[in-house]
Write an enzyme that holds these catalytic residues in place. Structure first.
Site, PDB file in Angstrom:
ATOM      1  N   HIS A  99       0.505   3.248  16.174  1.00 14.14           N
ATOM      2  CA  HIS A  99       0.217   2.089  17.032  1.00 14.14           C
ATOM      3  C   HIS A  99       0.990   2.158  18.349  1.00 14.14           C
ATOM      4  CE1 HIS A  99      -2.147   0.308  13.915  1.00 14.14           C
ATOM      5  NE2 HIS A  99      -1.124   0.230  13.090  1.00 14.14           N
ATOM      6  N   PHE A 159      -9.329   1.423   7.823  1.00 17.84           N
ATOM      7  CA  PHE A 159      -9.315   0.390   6.803  1.00 17.84           C
ATOM      8  C   PHE A 159     -10.705  -0.038   6.382  1.00 17.84           C
ATOM      9  CE2 PHE A 159      -5.087   0.035   8.624  1.00 17.84           C
ATOM     10  CZ  PHE A 159      -4.359   0.186   7.468  1.00 17.84           C
ATOM     11  N   GLN A 218       0.463  -0.677  22.273  1.00 19.12           N
ATOM     12  CA  GLN A 218       0.820  -1.796  21.406  1.00 19.12           C
ATOM     13  C   GLN A 218       2.315  -2.097  21.540  1.00 19.12           C
ATOM     14  OE1 GLN A 218      -1.153   0.872  20.395  1.00 19.12           O
ATOM     15  NE2 GLN A 218      -2.514   0.264  18.733  1.00 19.12           N
ATOM     16  N   ARG A 267     -13.562   8.998  12.639  1.00 16.66           N
ATOM     17  CA  ARG A 267     -12.252   8.730  12.039  1.00 16.66           C
ATOM     18  C   ARG A 267     -12.312   8.907  10.536  1.00 16.66           C
ATOM     19  NH1 ARG A 267      -9.482   3.239  13.962  1.00 16.66           N
ATOM     20  NH2 ARG A 267      -8.025   3.928  12.370  1.00 16.66           N
ATOM     21  N   ARG A 312       0.822  -1.208   0.000  1.00 19.93           N
ATOM     22  CA  ARG A 312       0.000   0.000   0.000  1.00 19.93           C
ATOM     23  C   ARG A 312       0.855   1.256   0.000  1.00 19.93           C
ATOM     24  NH1 ARG A 312      -3.318  -1.214   5.225  1.00 19.93           N
ATOM     25  NH2 ARG A 312      -1.212  -1.809   5.800  1.00 19.93           N
ATOM     26  N   LYS A 329       2.877   2.492   8.071  1.00 22.75           N
ATOM     27  CA  LYS A 329       3.161   1.638   9.226  1.00 22.75           C
ATOM     28  C   LYS A 329       4.525   1.904   9.828  1.00 22.75           C
ATOM     29  CE  LYS A 329      -0.607  -0.915   9.340  1.00 22.75           C
ATOM     30  NZ  LYS A 329      -1.365  -1.216  10.514  1.00 22.75           N
TER      31      LYS A 329
END
Length: 177
Positions: A115, A154, A120, A150, A25, A97
């Site tokens: 995250h 996803f 996390q 939001r 992505r 990410k």
């Protein structure tokens, strides 16, 4: 009124090459980059052979080979993978990410799914890197509109897709024994 009309200087987005080898992505497509460029943004994009819209590499895994070099054609500056560490400090480093795992201080403003604010794995180390470098996180997970909804997620079906893939993998592993 355009976004650029409010800026004192052109906002600079630095699109990072994703770290995970299987990540295909991209946070922005060439079409979105074109709109941002037209609004006065400066966009630098790192080479990434896995990106769904690659810059120069056409391989058998590319779903959209016609978009090869499209980022460059529309006016984005193309740079080598990993060069974001030397980007101007006013550049917003934009990715999806994880960052490379190391202890290097982070001195830029990063826009990504960090995250780390829900404890996390690796959250302390990541926040320590930003604190040491005096960088900032603009976490896409917490980006909301004026109604508190939001705007970067996803989608509804992503959870179902992940569940189905997990079950499929589990069944495959069970059938091997």
């Amino acid at each position: 009124m355009s976004v650029a009309a409010f800026a004192t200087s052109s906002p600079h987005l630095w699109i990072l090459s994703e770290v995970k080898p299987a990540e295909r992505r991209t946070p922005v497509t060439p079409a979105i980059c074109k709109k941002l460029l037209d609004e006065g943004f400066k966009i630098t994009i790192e080479k990434c052979k896995n990106r769904i819209c690659p810059i120069e590499v056409v391989d058998i895994y590319c779903y959209i080979p016609a978009r090869t070099k499209e980022y460059e054609k529309i006016g984005c500056t193309v740079v080598e993978t990993g060069s974001w560490v030397n980007a101007p400090l006013d550049a917003y480093v934009f990715h999806l990410k994880e960052l490379p795992e190391n202890d290097d201080p982070l001195d830029h403003t990063h826009i990504f799914f960090a995250h780390c604010f829900k404890y996390q794995t690796g959250w302390k180390e990541l926040l320590t890197r930003f604190r040491k470098g005096q960088g900032n996180i603009l976490d896409l997970e917490f980006l909301t509109d004026d109604r508190g909804v939001r705007v970067a997620a996803f989608g509804y079906m992503a959870g179902y897709t992940g569940s189905a893939l997990g079950i499929d993998l589990w069944c495959h592993r069970k059938s091997e024994y």
